[in-house]
Design a protein around this motif. Structure first.
Motif, short mmCIF file in Angstrom:
data_model
loop_
_atom_site.label_atom_id
_atom_site.label_comp_id
_atom_site.label_asym_id
_atom_site.label_seq_id
_atom_site.Cartn_x
_atom_site.Cartn_y
_atom_site.Cartn_z
N GLU A 148 45.33 31.38 32.05
CA GLU A 148 46.52 32.12 32.45
C GLU A 148 46.15 33.37 33.23
OE1 GLU A 148 50.53 34.10 30.40
OE2 GLU A 148 48.80 33.55 29.15
N PHE A 149 45.12 34.08 32.77
CA PHE A 149 44.71 35.30 33.47
C PHE A 149 44.01 34.97 34.79
CE2 PHE A 149 41.74 39.05 33.90
CZ PHE A 149 42.73 39.90 34.39
N MET A 150 43.20 33.92 34.81
CA MET A 150 42.57 33.49 36.07
C MET A 150 43.64 33.19 37.12
SD MET A 150 39.09 33.25 35.88
CE MET A 150 38.50 31.84 36.82
N ASP A 151 44.69 32.47 36.69
CA ASP A 151 45.77 32.14 37.62
C ASP A 151 46.45 33.40 38.14
OD1 ASP A 151 45.26 29.45 37.21
OD2 ASP A 151 46.89 29.16 35.77
N GLU A 152 46.63 34.39 37.26
CA GLU A 152 47.28 35.63 37.66
C GLU A 152 46.45 36.39 38.69
OE1 GLU A 152 50.02 38.74 37.97
OE2 GLU A 152 50.19 36.66 37.29
N VAL A 153 45.13 36.37 38.53
CA VAL A 153 44.26 37.05 39.49
C VAL A 153 44.40 36.41 40.88
CG1 VAL A 153 41.88 37.66 40.09
CG2 VAL A 153 42.63 37.79 37.72
N PHE A 154 44.46 35.08 40.91
CA PHE A 154 44.65 34.40 42.20
C PHE A 154 46.02 34.72 42.79
CE2 PHE A 154 41.03 31.68 41.05
CZ PHE A 154 40.41 31.57 42.29
N VAL A 155 47.05 34.78 41.95
CA VAL A 155 48.39 35.12 42.44
C VAL A 155 48.38 36.52 43.05
CG1 VAL A 155 50.75 35.70 41.71
CG2 VAL A 155 49.67 33.59 40.88
N GLN A 156 47.76 37.47 42.36
CA GLN A 156 47.73 38.84 42.86
C GLN A 156 46.87 38.96 44.12
OE1 GLN A 156 49.57 41.31 41.88
NE2 GLN A 156 50.48 40.22 40.15
N SER A 157 45.78 38.19 44.18
CA SER A 157 44.95 38.18 45.38
C SER A 157 45.76 37.70 46.58
CB SER A 157 43.73 37.29 45.17
OG SER A 157 42.97 37.18 46.35
N LYS A 158 46.48 36.61 46.41
CA LYS A 158 47.29 36.08 47.51
C LYS A 158 48.36 37.08 47.94
CE LYS A 158 49.85 31.96 48.95
NZ LYS A 158 51.00 32.69 49.55
N LYS A 159 48.95 37.79 46.97
CA LYS A 159 49.97 38.78 47.31
C LYS A 159 49.40 39.84 48.26
CE LYS A 159 53.06 38.53 43.30
NZ LYS A 159 53.59 39.26 42.11
N PHE A 160 48.16 40.25 48.00
CA PHE A 160 47.57 41.25 48.89
C PHE A 160 47.36 40.67 50.29
CE2 PHE A 160 43.92 42.99 51.11
CZ PHE A 160 44.32 44.32 51.24
N PHE A 161 46.74 39.50 50.38
CA PHE A 161 46.44 38.94 51.70
C PHE A 161 47.70 38.53 52.47
CE2 PHE A 161 42.29 38.06 49.52
CZ PHE A 161 41.56 38.96 50.28
N ASP A 162 48.82 38.35 51.76
CA ASP A 162 50.09 38.05 52.42
C ASP A 162 50.75 39.29 53.02
OD1 ASP A 162 49.91 35.35 51.92
OD2 ASP A 162 51.26 35.36 50.18
N LEU A 163 50.23 40.47 52.71
CA LEU A 163 50.82 41.70 53.26
C LEU A 163 50.63 41.74 54.77
CD1 LEU A 163 49.52 44.38 50.70
CD2 LEU A 163 51.87 43.50 50.89
N PRO A 164 51.49 42.46 55.48
CA PRO A 164 51.28 42.65 56.93
C PRO A 164 49.93 43.33 57.18
CG PRO A 164 53.47 43.39 56.26
CD PRO A 164 52.72 43.12 55.00
N LEU A 165 49.35 43.03 58.32
CA LEU A 165 48.03 43.57 58.63
C LEU A 165 48.01 45.09 58.61
CD1 LEU A 165 45.10 43.12 59.46
CD2 LEU A 165 45.86 43.02 61.85
N ASP A 166 49.06 45.73 59.11
CA ASP A 166 49.05 47.19 59.13
C ASP A 166 49.04 47.77 57.72
OD1 ASP A 166 51.63 46.44 58.50
OD2 ASP A 166 52.61 47.87 59.85
N GLU A 167 49.61 47.06 56.76
CA GLU A 167 49.59 47.52 55.36
C GLU A 167 48.18 47.34 54.78
OE1 GLU A 167 51.11 49.51 52.37
OE2 GLU A 167 52.49 48.83 53.95
N LYS A 168 47.54 46.24 55.10
CA LYS A 168 46.18 46.01 54.61
C LYS A 168 45.20 46.99 55.23
CE LYS A 168 46.47 41.54 55.61
NZ LYS A 168 46.20 40.07 55.73
#
Length: 390
Positions: free
Chosen positions: A55-75
């Protein structure tokens, strides 16, 4: 660039085995035997039942994807600092200058051990303050990554205990305060965009390299891409895909451990090829304390097999500064000029003891191309398969 045939939908697939270490196995002798065989062979293996919940491994992947889905200027607001913390954009890193025509087709995010700026320890390489996305942008993101960083280090320490036994050392050899008491531990979130790699044209998700450090943990989603080369001196080189296993870590040894073991254990060349699908992975690089003395282990030398390298401090070697996996294009060029570390020959296969049964059978089968490119995760087993592309 490589003289290699472009991978196609009908490319033949072969299968070879990687050992799987169950960290909850009460039979420590079996775990040591499986790990020793893997380290003598290719330096790659899986670990399961490592204590981090699915469950926690899945959450880390979800949170990772959320970051990379941000607009480039935000990253770009959290662009990598001089202490190697934060975001690295697409094509920023270049791991194989000889074969790559561009940087790696991946973006990443570095998180290390947090050391305040007013702490004298912050002056050491890779020590410093982490940088984080604003909590209003990604609520709970920092807390998730800090928790994972802590739990992954405990997994590394457990693996290190089995490595110690496999090297005929005391089980707590690497637990000593001057070795893994204050390690250099870097969590790396990675996103490989849907670019199709073509080695014949110098296009890679991540160029061929070995890791400088002690060990690396890697978790991935179910999209294959990681390849290993068991014999870097082979002509042509043979590259094997490593199959993802849901919930498992892929573990590989770094150059430091190969040096420490007098080339008995192997640090293996690896790379990532994209297949048109988005691939996410979480890498955790671990090196000992900055002041750790890396010298030939007492169980890895003899009159007939003297030490191949002089002792060296982690902080004064290339191992303690900029591992290849962490270099930008300009840093890679400077680093290769500044450090000349002798390498072990990939043909070294000296056994630590006569009792180890070395099994290296390769099974050849045909697998539909969809299995190689789309790839569902396999289930855990004592030995599992990785795919070989020829």
């Amino acid at each position: 660039m490589e003289n290699q045939k472009q991978t196609g939908p009908d490319a033949p697939i072969k299968v070879s085995t990687l050992n799987c270490i169950n960290l909850s196995n009460p039979d420590i002798h079996q775990s040591v035997s499986l790990l020793k065989q893997a380290c003598l062979d290719c330096g790659f293996f899986y670990v399961v039942n490592h204590g981090i919940s699915q469950e926690f491994m899945d959450e880390v992947f979800v949170q990772s994807k959320k970051f990379f889905d941000l607009p480039l200027d935000e990253k770009m607001k959290v662009l990598r600092s001089e202490k190697h913390r934060g975001y690295t954009p697409l094509l920023d890193e270049h791991l194989d200058l000889e074969n790559q025509v561009h940087g790696d087709y991946k973006e990443g995010y570095y998180i290390g051990v947090n050391v305040p700026e007013n702490d004298p320890e912050s002056e050491k390489p890779f020590n410093g303050c982490n940088v984080w996305p604003a909590s209003g942008v990604l609520p709970g993101w920092r807390e998730t990554m800090e928790k994972f960083h802590h739990e992954a280090l405990e997994v590394v320490k457990e693996v290190a205990r089995i490595i110690a036994l496999a090297l005929d050392l005391e089980v707590d050899f690497f637990d000593k305060p001057d070795i893994l008491g204050k390690p250099i531990a870097i969590l790396r979130l990675l996103h490989y965009e849907g670019k199709i790699s073509d080695p014949s044209k110098g296009i890679y998700g991540a160029g061929a390299h070995s890791d400088f450090g002690f060990v690396t943990l890697l978790a991935t989603n179910d999209v294959m891409g990681l390849q290993i080369c068991r014999d870097k001196d082979a002509k042509p080189q043979i590259w094997e895909y490593v199959t993802p296993i849901k919930g498992a870590f892929i573990v590989n040894l770094g150059d430091m451990l190969e040096r420490w073991s007098n080339c008995i254990f192997k640090s293996t060349l690896h790379r990532v090829l994209g297949n048109g699908q988005d691939r996410y992975s979480i890498a955790y690089f671990v090196e000992p304390n900055h002041d750790c003395l890396v010298e030939c282990l007492p169980t890895c030398k003899s009159e007939n097999n003297p030490p191949k390298f002089p002792p060296i401090r982690c902080s004064t070697s290339s191992y303690g500064s900029l591992p290849r996996e962490h270099l930008s294009i300009s840093e890679t060029e400077n680093h290769s000029q500044q450090h000349n570390v002798p390498a072990c020959k990939s043909t070294t296969k000296t056994l630590l003891s006569d009792e180890l049964v070395f099994s290296g059978t390769i099974l050849a089968v045909n697998i539909p191309s969809t299995a190689a490119s789309g790839g569902g995760a396999l289930h855990s087993a004592d030995t599992v398969t990785s795919l070989l592309l020829v």
